[in-house]
Write a protein that holds these residues in place. Sequence first.
Motif, PDB file in Angstrom:
ATOM      1  N   LYS A 269       0.867  -1.105  -0.057  1.00 13.21           N
ATOM      2  CA  LYS A 269      -0.041  -0.035   0.136  1.00 13.21           C
ATOM      3  C   LYS A 269       0.807   1.236   0.061  1.00 13.21           C
ATOM      4  O   LYS A 269       1.676   1.567   0.834  1.00 13.21           O
ATOM      5  CB  LYS A 269      -0.807   0.037   1.310  1.00 13.21           C
ATOM      6  CG  LYS A 269      -2.086  -0.965   1.174  1.00 13.21           C
ATOM      7  CD  LYS A 269      -2.807  -1.126   2.381  1.00 13.21           C
ATOM      8  CE  LYS A 269      -2.064  -1.476   3.643  1.00 13.21           C
ATOM      9  NZ  LYS A 269      -2.909  -1.757   4.904  1.00 13.21           N
ATOM     10  N   VAL A 270       0.958   2.218  -1.101  1.00 15.24           N
ATOM     11  CA  VAL A 270       1.641   3.193  -1.175  1.00 15.24           C
ATOM     12  C   VAL A 270       0.727   4.654  -1.257  1.00 15.24           C
ATOM     13  O   VAL A 270      -0.137   4.564  -1.762  1.00 15.24           O
ATOM     14  CB  VAL A 270       2.405   3.003  -2.603  1.00 15.24           C
ATOM     15  CG1 VAL A 270       3.269   4.259  -2.949  1.00 15.24           C
ATOM     16  CG2 VAL A 270       3.427   1.811  -2.266  1.00 15.24           C
TER      17      VAL A 270
ATOM     18  N   ASP B 187       2.022   1.407   3.720  1.00 17.31           N
ATOM     19  CA  ASP B 187       3.184   0.632   3.932  1.00 17.31           C
ATOM     20  C   ASP B 187       4.454   1.546   3.480  1.00 17.31           C
ATOM     21  O   ASP B 187       5.620   1.751   4.079  1.00 17.31           O
ATOM     22  CB  ASP B 187       3.587  -0.389   3.199  1.00 17.31           C
ATOM     23  CG  ASP B 187       2.340  -1.302   3.483  1.00 17.31           C
ATOM     24  OD1 ASP B 187       2.068  -1.926   4.650  1.00 17.31           O
ATOM     25  OD2 ASP B 187       1.846  -1.985   2.600  1.00 17.31           O
ATOM     26  N   LEU B 188       4.502   2.697   2.571  1.00 18.11           N
ATOM     27  CA  LEU B 188       5.290   3.528   1.993  1.00 18.11           C
ATOM     28  C   LEU B 188       4.608   4.755   1.498  1.00 18.11           C
ATOM     29  O   LEU B 188       3.706   4.838   0.946  1.00 18.11           O
ATOM     30  CB  LEU B 188       6.023   2.835   0.861  1.00 18.11           C
ATOM     31  CG  LEU B 188       6.655   3.690  -0.093  1.00 18.11           C
ATOM     32  CD1 LEU B 188       8.076   4.308   0.629  1.00 18.11           C
ATOM     33  CD2 LEU B 188       7.236   3.058  -1.182  1.00 18.11           C
ATOM     34  N   VAL B 189       4.957   5.926   1.936  1.00 21.77           N
ATOM     35  CA  VAL B 189       4.598   7.334   1.215  1.00 21.77           C
ATOM     36  C   VAL B 189       5.917   7.895   0.432  1.00 21.77           C
ATOM     37  O   VAL B 189       6.866   7.710   1.041  1.00 21.77           O
ATOM     38  CB  VAL B 189       4.309   8.262   2.573  1.00 21.77           C
ATOM     39  CG1 VAL B 189       3.657   9.542   1.839  1.00 21.77           C
ATOM     40  CG2 VAL B 189       2.895   7.581   3.289  1.00 21.77           C
ATOM     41  N   VAL B 190       5.551   8.379  -0.753  1.00 18.07           N
ATOM     42  CA  VAL B 190       6.552   8.821  -1.493  1.00 18.07           C
ATOM     43  C   VAL B 190       5.945  10.434  -1.718  1.00 18.07           C
ATOM     44  O   VAL B 190       4.815  10.784  -2.358  1.00 18.07           O
ATOM     45  CB  VAL B 190       6.632   8.347  -3.060  1.00 18.07           C
ATOM     46  CG1 VAL B 190       7.669   9.161  -3.638  1.00 18.07           C
ATOM     47  CG2 VAL B 190       6.906   7.040  -2.768  1.00 18.07           C
ATOM     48  N   GLU B 191       6.648  11.400  -1.083  1.00 14.64           N
ATOM     49  CA  GLU B 191       6.348  12.958  -1.077  1.00 14.64           C
ATOM     50  C   GLU B 191       6.898  13.342  -2.471  1.00 14.64           C
ATOM     51  O   GLU B 191       7.946  13.135  -2.688  1.00 14.64           O
ATOM     52  CB  GLU B 191       6.858  13.536   0.220  1.00 14.64           C
ATOM     53  CG  GLU B 191       6.652  14.952   0.117  1.00 14.64           C
ATOM     54  CD  GLU B 191       7.999  15.698  -0.629  1.00 14.64           C
ATOM     55  OE1 GLU B 191       7.589  16.597  -1.475  1.00 14.64           O
ATOM     56  OE2 GLU B 191       8.977  15.361  -0.482  1.00 14.64           O
TER      57      GLU B 191
ATOM     58  N   ALA C  85       6.413   1.639   8.777  1.00 14.71           N
ATOM     59  CA  ALA C  85       6.162   2.469   7.469  1.00 14.71           C
ATOM     60  C   ALA C  85       7.272   3.330   7.116  1.00 14.71           C
ATOM     61  O   ALA C  85       7.848   3.972   7.874  1.00 14.71           O
ATOM     62  CB  ALA C  85       4.929   3.114   7.695  1.00 14.71           C
ATOM     63  N   VAL C  86       7.627   3.308   5.871  1.00 11.62           N
ATOM     64  CA  VAL C  86       8.828   4.118   5.304  1.00 11.62           C
ATOM     65  C   VAL C  86       8.183   5.377   4.644  1.00 11.62           C
ATOM     66  O   VAL C  86       7.422   5.386   3.804  1.00 11.62           O
ATOM     67  CB  VAL C  86       9.667   3.313   4.191  1.00 11.62           C
ATOM     68  CG1 VAL C  86      10.585   4.163   3.725  1.00 11.62           C
ATOM     69  CG2 VAL C  86      10.056   1.989   4.933  1.00 11.62           C
TER      70      VAL C  86
END
Length: 288
Positions: free
Chosen positions: A9-10, A88-92, A117-118
């Motif tokens: 989940k991103v 699970d991962l967030v990309v700003e 979470a990254v």
Amino acid sequence: MTDFDHIEKVGVIGGGLMGSGITEVTARGGLSTIVVEVTEEAAQAARERVEGSLRKAEKRGKISAEDVDATLERIVFTTELERLADRDLVVEAASEREDVKLGLFERLGTILEQDDAVLTSNTSSIPIVKLGAVSGRADRVMGVHFFNPAPVMQLVELIPSLTTGEATKARMQHFVTEKLGKQPIEATDRAGFVVNSLLVPYLLSAIRMYEAGYASAEDIDKGMVLGCGHPMGPLALSDLIGLDTIRAIGVSMYDEFKEPLYSPPPLLDRMVDAGLLGKKSGHGFYAY
């Protein structure tokens, strides 16, 4: 499921050129993706940007119509940052402004529910260690820098900071190679990383050359395309990247290193102030 595989989940913050491209990449990789934008209008524009890119890929035979539909079903567009709580991962991929990014990382540090979470940034130049510090989870923060257009470009720069944990680095190496099918390189947490440290001085030099009247924009670009085998000239490439982004990276690199070659020339400042940002605004060194 191993720790390495545990990114399903991103979240992507920002649906502009880079954010929409990253969204397409993660959704095509089979991952549930939530995109957060500042307004409903911006969210709708991001949706249209992603779908338009997928339909172009379909016309070129790169993806089937069924895969386009399946990819779009994996994406949710919203204006609510809190929707990223279970990611699970967030990309700003927000605008290249330090105050904006610091504010987002501070909020995300309290929103994310999973301890492992990254949290990553697609920044071109802002120190990752600063973003980690305000997040309250510095060992799970690093830079993951995609290149435009993200669905096509194979390179991803991975930038751990002094406080990034080894487990986080290993997870992101695995994620980029195995989940996204990209090729990573690792860079130290210094403004510009690898590619922009080499590229931006070259672009700024071309802008200075044009500003000084050495040659027309067309001839400067033609010289580098036909004389050096570059796929695109430096002024056209600057327009594609965005002149505001080029200036922001140059300012950040100059602030860190104080090297004159990183300092944006006056013409670039004037163009950005006038809203002549390149392809995304319809006019830069060329009209679009």
